[in-house]
Design a protein around this motif. Sequence first.
Motif, PDB file in Angstrom:
ATOM      1  N   ILE A 275      40.500  41.666  42.994  1.00  0.00           N
ATOM      2  CA  ILE A 275      41.939  41.761  42.743  1.00  0.00           C
ATOM      3  C   ILE A 275      42.506  42.952  43.515  1.00  0.00           C
ATOM      4  CG2 ILE A 275      43.712  42.154  40.983  1.00  0.00           C
ATOM      5  CD1 ILE A 275      41.904  40.712  39.005  1.00  0.00           C
ATOM      6  N   LEU A 276      43.534  42.684  44.314  1.00  0.00           N
ATOM      7  CA  LEU A 276      44.143  43.717  45.158  1.00  0.00           C
ATOM      8  C   LEU A 276      45.390  44.325  44.530  1.00  0.00           C
ATOM      9  CD1 LEU A 276      43.832  41.953  48.644  1.00  0.00           C
ATOM     10  CD2 LEU A 276      42.311  43.661  47.646  1.00  0.00           C
ATOM     11  N   SER A 277      46.142  43.544  43.786  1.00  0.00           N
ATOM     12  CA  SER A 277      47.365  44.051  43.152  1.00  0.00           C
ATOM     13  C   SER A 277      47.655  43.233  41.904  1.00  0.00           C
ATOM     14  CB  SER A 277      48.554  43.987  44.123  1.00  0.00           C
ATOM     15  OG  SER A 277      48.847  42.650  44.489  1.00  0.00           O
ATOM     16  N   GLN A 278      48.492  43.797  41.029  1.00  0.00           N
ATOM     17  CA  GLN A 278      48.850  43.104  39.793  1.00  0.00           C
ATOM     18  C   GLN A 278      50.281  43.438  39.408  1.00  0.00           C
ATOM     19  OE1 GLN A 278      45.894  45.389  37.343  1.00  0.00           O
ATOM     20  NE2 GLN A 278      47.658  45.636  35.971  1.00  0.00           N
ATOM     21  N   MET A 279      50.855  42.565  38.625  1.00  0.00           N
ATOM     22  CA  MET A 279      52.208  42.744  38.114  1.00  0.00           C
ATOM     23  C   MET A 279      52.263  42.102  36.733  1.00  0.00           C
ATOM     24  SD  MET A 279      55.111  44.130  38.636  1.00  0.00           S
ATOM     25  CE  MET A 279      55.010  44.494  40.392  1.00  0.00           C
ATOM     26  N   PRO A 280      52.611  42.831  35.652  1.00  0.00           N
ATOM     27  CA  PRO A 280      53.110  44.200  35.565  1.00  0.00           C
ATOM     28  C   PRO A 280      52.080  45.245  35.993  1.00  0.00           C
ATOM     29  CG  PRO A 280      53.599  42.960  33.570  1.00  0.00           C
ATOM     30  CD  PRO A 280      52.622  42.172  34.340  1.00  0.00           C
ATOM     31  N   ARG A 281      52.595  46.428  36.317  1.00  0.00           N
ATOM     32  CA  ARG A 281      51.748  47.514  36.765  1.00  0.00           C
ATOM     33  C   ARG A 281      50.905  48.078  35.622  1.00  0.00           C
ATOM     34  NH1 ARG A 281      56.237  51.198  39.508  1.00  0.00           N
ATOM     35  NH2 ARG A 281      57.279  50.498  37.586  1.00  0.00           N
ATOM     36  N   VAL A 282      49.884  48.808  36.003  1.00  0.00           N
ATOM     37  CA  VAL A 282      48.977  49.432  35.024  1.00  0.00           C
ATOM     38  C   VAL A 282      49.755  50.396  34.130  1.00  0.00           C
ATOM     39  CG1 VAL A 282      46.921  50.870  34.752  1.00  0.00           C
ATOM     40  CG2 VAL A 282      47.071  49.254  36.654  1.00  0.00           C
ATOM     41  N   GLY A 283      49.527  50.304  32.811  1.00  0.00           N
ATOM     42  CA  GLY A 283      50.179  51.203  31.860  1.00  0.00           C
ATOM     43  C   GLY A 283      51.466  50.668  31.285  1.00  0.00           C
ATOM     44  N   THR A 284      51.981  49.581  31.856  1.00  0.00           N
ATOM     45  CA  THR A 284      53.210  48.975  31.313  1.00  0.00           C
ATOM     46  C   THR A 284      52.931  48.400  29.928  1.00  0.00           C
ATOM     47  OG1 THR A 284      53.912  48.410  33.567  1.00  0.00           O
ATOM     48  CG2 THR A 284      55.000  47.249  31.748  1.00  0.00           C
ATOM     49  N   ILE A 285      53.877  48.553  29.008  1.00  0.00           N
ATOM     50  CA  ILE A 285      53.735  47.995  27.660  1.00  0.00           C
ATOM     51  C   ILE A 285      53.974  46.489  27.732  1.00  0.00           C
ATOM     52  CG2 ILE A 285      54.570  48.013  25.286  1.00  0.00           C
ATOM     53  CD1 ILE A 285      53.043  50.517  26.171  1.00  0.00           C
ATOM     54  N   VAL A 286      53.008  45.709  27.269  1.00  0.00           N
ATOM     55  CA  VAL A 286      53.098  44.239  27.322  1.00  0.00           C
ATOM     56  C   VAL A 286      52.844  43.658  25.945  1.00  0.00           C
ATOM     57  CG1 VAL A 286      52.461  44.067  29.760  1.00  0.00           C
ATOM     58  CG2 VAL A 286      50.672  44.141  28.014  1.00  0.00           C
ATOM     59  N   LYS A 287      53.247  42.411  25.805  1.00  0.00           N
ATOM     60  CA  LYS A 287      53.115  41.697  24.540  1.00  0.00           C
ATOM     61  C   LYS A 287      52.032  40.630  24.652  1.00  0.00           C
ATOM     62  CE  LYS A 287      58.059  42.291  23.671  1.00  0.00           C
ATOM     63  NZ  LYS A 287      59.355  41.598  23.451  1.00  0.00           N
ATOM     64  N   PRO A 288      51.551  40.120  23.554  1.00  0.00           N
ATOM     65  CA  PRO A 288      50.550  39.054  23.596  1.00  0.00           C
ATOM     66  C   PRO A 288      51.072  37.837  24.370  1.00  0.00           C
ATOM     67  CG  PRO A 288      50.729  39.949  21.385  1.00  0.00           C
ATOM     68  CD  PRO A 288      51.852  40.542  22.172  1.00  0.00           C
ATOM     69  N   HIS A 289      50.159  37.193  25.081  1.00  0.00           N
ATOM     70  CA  HIS A 289      50.446  35.966  25.832  1.00  0.00           C
ATOM     71  C   HIS A 289      51.381  36.206  27.020  1.00  0.00           C
ATOM     72  CE1 HIS A 289      48.474  33.969  22.520  1.00  0.00           C
ATOM     73  NE2 HIS A 289      49.369  34.472  21.655  1.00  0.00           N
ATOM     74  N   GLN A 290      51.573  37.464  27.387  1.00  0.00           N
ATOM     75  CA  GLN A 290      52.402  37.753  28.557  1.00  0.00           C
ATOM     76  C   GLN A 290      51.600  37.448  29.822  1.00  0.00           C
ATOM     77  OE1 GLN A 290      54.674  41.321  28.345  1.00  0.00           O
ATOM     78  NE2 GLN A 290      54.884  41.534  30.571  1.00  0.00           N
ATOM     79  N   SER A 291      52.280  36.954  30.860  1.00  0.00           N
ATOM     80  CA  SER A 291      51.616  36.594  32.124  1.00  0.00           C
ATOM     81  C   SER A 291      51.387  37.835  32.981  1.00  0.00           C
ATOM     82  CB  SER A 291      52.465  35.582  32.897  1.00  0.00           C
ATOM     83  OG  SER A 291      52.566  34.369  32.182  1.00  0.00           O
ATOM     84  N   VAL A 292      50.215  37.879  33.607  1.00  0.00           N
ATOM     85  CA  VAL A 292      49.864  38.945  34.547  1.00  0.00           C
ATOM     86  C   VAL A 292      49.589  38.280  35.897  1.00  0.00           C
ATOM     87  CG1 VAL A 292      48.311  40.859  35.066  1.00  0.00           C
ATOM     88  CG2 VAL A 292      48.813  40.252  32.674  1.00  0.00           C
ATOM     89  N   PHE A 293      50.381  38.605  36.897  1.00  0.00           N
ATOM     90  CA  PHE A 293      50.260  37.974  38.214  1.00  0.00           C
ATOM     91  C   PHE A 293      49.405  38.854  39.117  1.00  0.00           C
ATOM     92  CE2 PHE A 293      54.205  36.547  36.307  1.00  0.00           C
ATOM     93  CZ  PHE A 293      54.115  35.163  36.464  1.00  0.00           C
ATOM     94  N   ILE A 294      48.419  38.233  39.751  1.00  0.00           N
ATOM     95  CA  ILE A 294      47.474  38.986  40.574  1.00  0.00           C
ATOM     96  C   ILE A 294      47.394  38.406  41.988  1.00  0.00           C
ATOM     97  CG2 ILE A 294      46.060  39.737  38.634  1.00  0.00           C
ATOM     98  CD1 ILE A 294      44.123  37.451  39.314  1.00  0.00           C
ATOM     99  N   VAL A 295      47.075  39.292  42.950  1.00  0.00           N
ATOM    100  CA  VAL A 295      46.793  38.894  44.332  1.00  0.00           C
ATOM    101  C   VAL A 295      45.324  39.197  44.589  1.00  0.00           C
ATOM    102  CG1 VAL A 295      47.279  39.312  46.777  1.00  0.00           C
ATOM    103  CG2 VAL A 295      49.149  39.314  45.108  1.00  0.00           C
ATOM    104  N   VAL A 296      44.608  38.207  45.132  1.00  0.00           N
ATOM    105  CA  VAL A 296      43.154  38.290  45.259  1.00  0.00           C
ATOM    106  C   VAL A 296      42.746  38.327  46.734  1.00  0.00           C
ATOM    107  CG1 VAL A 296      40.968  37.136  44.692  1.00  0.00           C
ATOM    108  CG2 VAL A 296      42.888  37.076  43.076  1.00  0.00           C
ATOM    109  N   ALA A 297      41.704  39.110  47.028  1.00  0.00           N
ATOM    110  CA  ALA A 297      41.187  39.206  48.402  1.00  0.00           C
ATOM    111  C   ALA A 297      40.460  37.924  48.783  1.00  0.00           C
ATOM    112  CB  ALA A 297      40.239  40.401  48.535  1.00  0.00           C
TER     113      ALA A 297
END
Length: 245
Positions: free
Chosen positions: A81-103
């Motif tokens: 995994i090269l990047s993610q959104m939301p960023r690290v440390g962001t407060i998130v809720k259950p079942h929230q989507s995390v978008f990733i870019v993969v090498a």
Amino acid sequence: MRKNKWHTSASIVYTYSWTLPFIFFIIGYFGTHIWLVQSTQSMPNFIGMPVHEALEISTNATLNLRLLGYKHDPDIAPGTILSQMPRVGTIVKPHQSVFIVVAQSPTLPSMPEGVQHSVADIQRICEKQGIIPMLYYIPHIWPAGMCFAQYPRAYTTLQKNTVPIFYISSGIVHKVIWPTMVGLPVQEAIDLLAQKGISAHIIAPNNDIKKTIAYVNKQRPLAGSIVDITKPETVAVQLEVTYAT
């Protein structure tokens, strides 16, 4: 008596029944708020992690890992995994989507067909595919500037450290084994050289060429020498002659 008590209780319920919706709303609001506050969490760091590990962590954290796209990177292991959104440390809720870019490993190019193509064609094709070719110019019977061989063969997948090589004809280089002319009549030797566009410097006794028949006694270059006759006018030939008695 009992009837009056039931009537009194019913009156009380009827009197305060209008407050029930507000009571349930307040209970629901604060209950939901408490549940949400208790369920929120800080976004984990998935960057640099293989997808299968991140998937296990996100599942335990009730987060939905979603693939946003791939990025070619030859120096990073595929699936990282090269990047993610939301960023690290962001407060998130259950079942929230995390978008990733993969090498992803870059697509390896294939060896182009170079044989019977000119240098200009080969360079154009290689540039289009992002390939840096190595060209070797070798004397060959094919026209100068034409590719007559290559390594590896056409359409072979080029691995990371494979250097594509093209062998280019530099034309025919006229190198010959110089024949012996010793013993030939000098005029015959001169005629043979003239057929190749080569002239000879004649060395005669006392610089006097008599009308009698002269024969080659010594020569330069020596017989058996390798001589380049690509430019005949630059070939230096000396014939020392002697006369018949």
